[in-house]
Design a protein around this motif. Structure first.
Motif, short mmCIF file in Angstrom:
data_model
loop_
_atom_site.label_atom_id
_atom_site.label_comp_id
_atom_site.label_asym_id
_atom_site.label_seq_id
_atom_site.Cartn_x
_atom_site.Cartn_y
_atom_site.Cartn_z
N ALA A 126 0.79 -1.41 -0.02
CA ALA A 126 -0.01 0.05 0.06
C ALA A 126 0.91 1.23 -0.09
CB ALA A 126 -1.00 0.00 1.24
N LYS A 127 1.78 1.03 0.91
CA LYS A 127 2.83 2.37 0.71
C LYS A 127 3.45 2.65 -0.50
CE LYS A 127 4.03 2.01 5.49
NZ LYS A 127 5.20 1.66 6.66
N THR A 128 3.87 1.68 -1.22
CA THR A 128 4.58 1.82 -2.50
C THR A 128 3.40 2.31 -3.45
OG1 THR A 128 6.08 -0.15 -1.78
CG2 THR A 128 5.65 0.43 -4.15
N GLN A 129 2.38 1.78 -3.44
CA GLN A 129 1.29 2.21 -4.53
C GLN A 129 0.77 3.67 -4.36
OE1 GLN A 129 -1.59 -0.79 -3.17
NE2 GLN A 129 -1.44 -2.20 -5.02
N VAL A 130 0.90 4.11 -2.84
CA VAL A 130 0.47 5.26 -2.51
C VAL A 130 1.62 6.29 -2.93
CG1 VAL A 130 -0.52 6.98 -1.10
CG2 VAL A 130 -1.34 4.48 -1.06
N GLU A 131 2.55 5.94 -2.80
CA GLU A 131 3.90 6.89 -2.82
C GLU A 131 4.19 7.02 -4.53
OE1 GLU A 131 7.85 7.04 -0.48
OE2 GLU A 131 7.02 4.75 -0.26
N LEU A 132 3.76 5.97 -5.40
CA LEU A 132 3.89 5.93 -6.74
C LEU A 132 2.77 6.86 -7.30
CD1 LEU A 132 5.06 5.02 -9.65
CD2 LEU A 132 3.36 2.93 -9.48
N ALA A 133 1.80 6.73 -6.93
CA ALA A 133 0.44 7.68 -7.34
C ALA A 133 0.75 9.06 -6.91
CB ALA A 133 -1.02 7.19 -6.77
N ARG A 134 1.24 9.39 -5.85
CA ARG A 134 1.49 10.48 -5.42
C ARG A 134 2.56 11.44 -6.06
NH1 ARG A 134 4.39 13.29 -1.39
NH2 ARG A 134 3.03 14.93 -0.29
N PHE A 135 3.74 10.81 -6.38
CA PHE A 135 4.87 11.24 -7.27
C PHE A 135 4.53 11.44 -8.65
CE2 PHE A 135 7.95 9.48 -3.77
CZ PHE A 135 8.22 10.90 -3.66
N GLN A 136 3.40 10.50 -9.27
CA GLN A 136 3.23 10.71 -10.50
C GLN A 136 2.27 12.07 -10.87
OE1 GLN A 136 1.29 6.89 -11.02
NE2 GLN A 136 3.07 6.14 -12.59
N TYR A 137 1.37 12.27 -9.57
CA TYR A 137 0.76 13.27 -9.56
C TYR A 137 1.37 14.56 -9.46
CZ TYR A 137 -3.45 16.18 -8.55
OH TYR A 137 -4.59 17.18 -8.65
N LEU A 138 2.34 14.66 -8.80
CA LEU A 138 3.09 15.93 -8.27
C LEU A 138 4.21 16.43 -9.24
CD1 LEU A 138 3.92 15.43 -4.49
CD2 LEU A 138 2.40 16.87 -5.53
N LEU A 139 4.68 15.38 -10.01
CA LEU A 139 5.66 15.53 -11.12
C LEU A 139 5.39 16.80 -11.86
CD1 LEU A 139 8.42 15.01 -12.34
CD2 LEU A 139 7.02 13.42 -13.86
N PRO A 140 4.14 17.32 -12.66
CA PRO A 140 4.29 18.38 -13.38
C PRO A 140 3.69 19.57 -12.44
CG PRO A 140 2.13 16.96 -13.51
CD PRO A 140 3.12 16.02 -12.64
N ARG A 141 3.61 19.30 -11.15
CA ARG A 141 2.92 20.46 -10.39
C ARG A 141 4.08 21.03 -9.54
NH1 ARG A 141 -0.96 16.79 -11.52
NH2 ARG A 141 -3.24 17.91 -11.92
N LEU A 142 5.17 20.76 -9.36
CA LEU A 142 6.27 21.17 -8.76
C LEU A 142 6.62 22.76 -9.19
CD1 LEU A 142 8.93 18.70 -8.86
CD2 LEU A 142 7.29 18.93 -7.10
N THR A 143 6.44 23.42 -8.02
CA THR A 143 6.55 24.91 -8.18
C THR A 143 7.84 25.55 -7.60
OG1 THR A 143 5.46 25.41 -6.16
CG2 THR A 143 3.98 24.90 -8.09
N ARG A 144 7.94 26.95 -7.88
CA ARG A 144 9.16 27.69 -7.26
C ARG A 144 8.98 27.96 -5.78
NH1 ARG A 144 10.44 32.38 -11.29
NH2 ARG A 144 8.27 32.29 -11.61
N MET A 145 7.58 28.26 -5.26
CA MET A 145 7.37 28.61 -3.89
C MET A 145 7.74 27.57 -2.97
SD MET A 145 4.02 30.30 -2.40
CE MET A 145 4.21 30.65 -0.50
N TRP A 146 7.26 26.57 -3.38
CA TRP A 146 7.70 25.08 -2.53
C TRP A 146 7.15 23.93 -3.01
CZ3 TRP A 146 3.93 22.04 0.08
CH2 TRP A 146 2.59 21.90 -0.21
N THR A 147 7.55 23.01 -2.62
CA THR A 147 7.09 21.70 -3.18
C THR A 147 6.48 20.68 -2.33
OG1 THR A 147 8.96 20.13 -2.84
CG2 THR A 147 9.42 21.75 -4.52
N HIS A 148 5.72 19.78 -2.66
CA HIS A 148 4.78 19.05 -1.78
C HIS A 148 5.85 17.70 -1.20
CE1 HIS A 148 1.98 20.93 -3.90
NE2 HIS A 148 0.79 21.01 -2.70
N LEU A 149 7.12 17.76 -1.74
CA LEU A 149 8.00 16.81 -1.14
C LEU A 149 8.37 17.20 0.17
CD1 LEU A 149 10.43 16.44 -4.56
CD2 LEU A 149 8.70 15.00 -3.69
N GLU A 150 7.89 18.39 0.57
CA GLU A 150 8.28 18.58 1.95
C GLU A 150 7.95 17.48 3.04
OE1 GLU A 150 10.08 20.90 3.20
OE2 GLU A 150 10.52 21.57 0.97
#
Length: 399
Positions: A126-150
């Protein structure tokens, strides 16, 4: 005098934003915002205020109109709000523009759900599945102000001043993580497939339903095992399988992740192997919270999601749960259409029980009401499967 300081983390605050689009009623928008607030609460975020706007379509740049955005900004600044959560998915450009305009963290519905899944996941799969989905979703959404990788780096604060070079570094890190997670998930899925194949020769039943309808409580009751159940959305993320015996007929009972409207596409794709518990089940038990005003809409969401993952025409038992929450202390009190709650419940029973070959049963899992009726229906259906697998089985009508 010695000063003491609290080490408890301050609860993050949010305002919630939704559009009333087309023919959608404002009451429906408000209901969606209530569900969004419940999602935020599940993640530990306190919702301070709702903002609604009626538009023909979302603004291509900032989702809401200029005036409404100004209202949101004024409130965020005045109250020191930590984040703004939108009830719909934002495009990468909308997310960037909104972060630039509001200077706080921006969440959309999908990102909120993904973070809840990440918090709730227990098993490696489950952890691997969610992490994969989350990173795929975030990839085009990284911004200069901050990233959800925090959140991945151990904090939730805004990281100011990050430049374009750092964004590219983050993107490279995310791409590498996606590659590694896909490889890891393939290995886990192979192991899961072997485990599922080892269950051949036994009937399989899967609990499905909208989130927070009482599936885990029902699982506890039927399997007589200690399964985690909580009055929160997505209390169950990992699939749980238990062997149950009705008399001398065994079967496997699976509790699966609850569905919700607008479930993130990446999440459905990543959870395909977990959802195989549903695909490979012989019988579905569709659990419905009959006390919820939108239970029919929730039923449709579940049916649509099942179709999306390739599950059709399986024998289904419709379990209308939480009838205890429908009952009045004063049974003679009349409600909508001049019916008392008990009369309305009888009307619902007559309606759903008259539908074709589908089984419907009305229960309270918490109060153990009508559970014997459910067990009887389930026993009859499981026995049919068992007889197909073992045609020479000596029938026993008791359980």
């Amino acid at each position: 005098m010695t000063k003491t300081f609290s080490t408890a983390l301050k609860k993050e605050t949010a305002v919630l934003v939704a559009l009333t689009v087309g023919r959608q009623r404002e009451e429906q928008t408000l209901e969606y915002l209530d569900e969004l607030a419940f999602l935020a609460e599940t993640l530990g975020v306190e919702s301070q205020k709702y903002f609604m706007q009626k538009l023909e379509r979302p603004d291509i740049r900032t989702f809401v109109g200029k005036g409404k955005l100004e209202d949101v900004r004024a409130y965020v600044v005045d109250k020191g709000i930590d984040m703004v959560i939108f009830d719909d998915d934002l495009s990468p450009s909308q997310m960037r523009n909104l972060e630039n305009e509001l200077k706080v963290k921006i969440y959309d519905r999908s990102l909120l759900i993904l973070d809840i899944f990440l918090k709730r996941a227990q098993t490696a799969q489950a952890k691997t599945q969610v992490e994969l989905a989350r990173f795929q979703y975030l990839l085009p959404r990284l911004t200069r102000m901050w990233t959800h990788l925090e959140r991945q780096r151990g904090g939730t604060g805004t990281r100011g001043g990050a430049g374009e070079k750092e964004i590219e570094t983050d993107r490279r890190v995310v791409r590498e993580k996606i590659t590694l997670l896909r490889q890891k998930l393939k290995q886990i899925e192979k192991q899961s497939e072997v485990r599922r194949k080892s269950r051949d020769g036994i009937a399989r039943v899967a609990l499905v339903g909208y989130t927070n309808v009482g599936k885990s409580t029902l699982m506890q009751l039927l399997s007589k095992s200690d399964i985690f159940a909580e009055n929160k959305l997505f209390a169950t993320v990992d699939s749980t399988v238990r062997k149950v015996n009705f008399g001398d007929i065994p079967f496997l009972l699976s509790d699966t992740v609850g569905f919700i409207r607008k479930l993130p596409t990446h999440l459905i794709e990543s959870f395909k192997s977990t959802l195989d518990e549903i695909r490979e089940a012989d019988i579905l038990m569709h659990v419905i919270d009959i006390s919820h005003p939108s239970y029919e809409n929730h039923m449709e969401v579940v049916k649509t999601t099942l179709t999306d993952i390739g599950v059709k025409d399986k024998p289904t038992i419709y379990v209308f749960n939480k009838i205890d929450q429908l009952k009045d202390e004063e049974p003679d009190v009349l409600h909508e259409n001049g019916l008392s709650v008990s009369q309305k419940l009888e009307q619902l029973k007559a309606t759903y029980m008259a539908r074709g070959n589908e089984y419907s049963v009305f229960i309270s899992a918490v109060n153990k009401e009508n559970i014997e009726e459910l067990r009887h229906i389930l026993f009859q259906e499981v026995k049919k499967i068992h007889m197909r697998i073992y045609p020479n089985y000596l029938q026993n009508e008791t359980y």
